[in-house]
Design an enzyme around this catalytic site. Structure first.
Site, short mmCIF file in Angstrom:
data_model
loop_
_atom_site.label_atom_id
_atom_site.label_comp_id
_atom_site.label_asym_id
_atom_site.label_seq_id
_atom_site.Cartn_x
_atom_site.Cartn_y
_atom_site.Cartn_z
N SER A 159 -10.22 68.08 -72.27
CA SER A 159 -11.06 69.05 -73.13
C SER A 159 -11.66 67.81 -73.96
O SER A 159 -11.01 66.58 -73.76
CB SER A 159 -10.11 69.42 -74.11
OG SER A 159 -11.12 70.50 -75.13
N TYR A 172 -4.22 68.00 -80.21
CA TYR A 172 -4.45 68.67 -79.26
C TYR A 172 -5.91 67.84 -78.17
O TYR A 172 -5.19 67.57 -77.37
CB TYR A 172 -5.59 69.63 -79.60
CG TYR A 172 -6.63 70.88 -78.69
CD1 TYR A 172 -5.77 71.40 -77.49
CD2 TYR A 172 -7.58 70.97 -78.27
CE1 TYR A 172 -6.11 72.34 -76.03
CE2 TYR A 172 -8.53 71.30 -76.90
CZ TYR A 172 -7.80 71.96 -76.17
OH TYR A 172 -8.31 72.64 -74.72
N LYS A 176 -4.78 65.96 -74.91
CA LYS A 176 -5.73 66.00 -74.29
C LYS A 176 -6.14 64.67 -73.26
O LYS A 176 -6.52 64.67 -72.33
CB LYS A 176 -6.77 67.08 -74.10
CG LYS A 176 -6.65 68.98 -74.22
CD LYS A 176 -5.82 69.08 -73.48
CE LYS A 176 -5.65 70.49 -73.24
NZ LYS A 176 -4.59 71.02 -72.07
P1 NAD Z 1 -5.89 81.02 -72.31
O1 NAD Z 1 -5.44 81.33 -74.27
O2 NAD Z 1 -6.45 82.32 -72.28
O3 NAD Z 1 -5.26 80.98 -71.70
C1 NAD Z 1 -3.86 79.60 -71.14
C2 NAD Z 1 -3.10 80.49 -71.14
O4 NAD Z 1 -1.83 79.49 -70.93
C3 NAD Z 1 -2.55 81.73 -72.00
O5 NAD Z 1 -2.49 83.17 -70.61
C4 NAD Z 1 -0.92 81.38 -72.51
O6 NAD Z 1 0.25 82.44 -72.25
C5 NAD Z 1 -0.61 80.21 -71.11
N1 NAD Z 1 0.07 79.17 -71.46
C6 NAD Z 1 0.73 78.99 -72.63
N2 NAD Z 1 1.85 78.04 -72.81
C7 NAD Z 1 2.76 77.80 -71.50
C8 NAD Z 1 3.64 78.00 -70.98
N3 NAD Z 1 4.50 76.81 -72.44
N4 NAD Z 1 3.66 78.18 -70.23
C9 NAD Z 1 2.84 79.12 -69.43
N5 NAD Z 1 2.20 79.26 -69.72
C10 NAD Z 1 1.72 79.53 -71.24
O7 NAD Z 1 -7.14 79.66 -73.01
P2 NAD Z 1 -7.90 79.08 -71.72
O8 NAD Z 1 -9.48 78.85 -72.99
O9 NAD Z 1 -8.31 80.06 -71.06
O10 NAD Z 1 -7.47 77.71 -71.95
C11 NAD Z 1 -6.78 77.24 -70.54
C12 NAD Z 1 -7.41 75.55 -70.45
O11 NAD Z 1 -8.06 75.43 -70.98
C13 NAD Z 1 -6.11 75.26 -71.63
O12 NAD Z 1 -5.42 74.03 -70.88
C14 NAD Z 1 -7.05 74.66 -72.27
O13 NAD Z 1 -6.40 73.94 -73.96
C15 NAD Z 1 -8.23 74.46 -71.70
N6 NAD Z 1 -9.24 74.19 -71.96
C16 NAD Z 1 -10.13 74.90 -72.72
C17 NAD Z 1 -11.13 75.26 -73.03
C18 NAD Z 1 -12.51 76.57 -73.29
O14 NAD Z 1 -13.65 76.28 -74.42
N7 NAD Z 1 -11.54 77.54 -73.27
C19 NAD Z 1 -12.19 74.27 -73.50
C20 NAD Z 1 -11.08 72.80 -73.38
C21 NAD Z 1 -10.13 73.21 -72.51
#
Ligand code: NAD
Length: 300
Positions: A159, A172, A176
């Site tokens: 991230s 976080y 990351k």
């Molecule tokens: P989201 O909450 O929509 O999806 C994340 C999914 O991970 C959820 O469905 C959740 O149930 C699952 N999860 C959580 N802990 C778990 C575990 N221990 N075992 C199995 N599944 C688990 O979030 P997102 O925005 O789609 O995030 C996806 C990834 O992208 C994450 O790693 C997040 O940190 C990263 N990220 C997202 C953004 C953004 O702009 N959305 C930015 C930077 C990084």
């Protein structure tokens, strides 16, 4: 026409929602067989529900693809092993592991609890290490048995909050940034088996980000569509990406970029007396580039 990932077998962790769901759908569109992992907990990681993973499996089957659901907590050592085994049992092999599962527990450092720190570090860091370890062991064994490069792919999720730094996210961001270092080292270790390891720093409008960054405008919905993030993941998952490893890609509706790693900046002759360091550090500081801001360019 054959898809970019025709016949490949991929695991996507956290594939039930948000960015991971889009990875699963686009991989299937490009011909991959998909293990959709999702614990199905709340945004902060509490609870479990196979519903989101099952829904994505049903969507893939409805479009004629092949997928199975997996409800493992990716930060649990044995459950992570079970997930790798399930891919091999269901589809005969494993080619791609996308470590995408994640949670948030944002808090200023002075107020952050031990539990908030531990939960975020566990899901992101151990939840990357455990599946990656078991997949790597599987690929090493295949490489030993066949004498051939296995064409494996690990795609981790970092991230800009970590690589550039965001207030309120020491837990976080540390996780990351840890994943960024893990990616570089694992890439060097696994190259000998024909396995690449890269990371994506995504940006998308999901439940993790919907209450950050102000009102949800039409433009935020457009540029926040996870469909902007998925293509680089699917390309990295394909055989075409064999020469790319140890890299960090930023991907969102506004950006596709390679985030370059740390480089040694200005240097000086080492001294043993700390009293001499004031002017030496001042001289180095005058020549050093500032750290990048959250958009990778603006200087803090
Ligand atoms: P989201 O909450 O929509 O999806 C994340 C999914 O991970 C959820 O469905 C959740 O149930 C699952 N999860 C959580 N802990 C778990 C575990 N221990 N075992 C199995 N599944 C688990 O979030 P997102 O925005 O789609 O995030 C996806 C990834 O992208 C994450 O790693 C997040 O940190 C990263 N990220 C997202 C953004 C953004 O702009 N959305 C930015 C930077 C990084």
């Amino acid at each position: 026409m054959a898809g970019l990932c025709e016949g490949r077998v991929a695991i996507v962790t956290g594939g039930g929602r948000g960015i991971g769901r889009e990875y699963c759908l686009m991989l299937a569109e490009e011909g991959a067989k998909v293990v959709v992992n999702d614990l199905g907990g709340a945004r902060d990681g509490v609870g479990a529900d196979l519903g989101p993973a099952d829904e994505v499996v049903n969507e893939i089957k409805a479009m004629g693809g092949e997928a199975v659901a997996n409800g493992a907590d990716v930060s649990d050592w044995d459950q992570a092993k079970g997930m790798i085994d399930q891919a091999v049992q269901a589809f005969g092999k494993l080619d791609v592991l996308i470590n995408n599962a994640g949670i948030l527990r944002d808090r200023m450092l002075v107020n952050m609890t031990e539990a908030e720190w531990d939960a975020v570090i566990k899901v992101h860091l151990k939840g990357t290490f455990a599946p990656a370890h078991h997949a790597a062991a599987y690929w090493r064994d295949r490489n030993k048995a066949t004498g051939e490069l296995v064409g494996g792919r690990i795609i981790n999720t970092s991230s800009v909050s970590g690589i550039y730094g965001n207030i309120g996210q020491t837990n976080y961001g540390a996780a990351k940034m840890g994943i960024a270092g893990f990616t570089i080292i694992a890439a060097r270790e696994l190259r000998r088996y024909g396995v690449t390891v890269n990371a994506i720093a995504p940006g998308a409008l999901t439940r993790l980000t919907e209450d950050l960054g102000g009102p949800i405008t039409e433009e935020r919905k457009r540029s926040g569509d996870p469909k902007w993030v998925a293509p680089i993941a699917v390309w990295l998952a394909s055989e075409e990406s064999a020469e790319v490893t140890g890299r960090m890609f930023e991907a969102s509706g506004g950006t596709l970029a390679i985030a370059e790693g740390w480089h040694r900046g200005p240097t000086a002759e080492p001294v043993q007396d700390p009293n001499l360091l004031g002017p030496i550090v001042a001289e180095m500081m005058s020549k050093a580039r500032k750290n990048a801001g959250m958009n990778g360019q603006d200087l803090d």
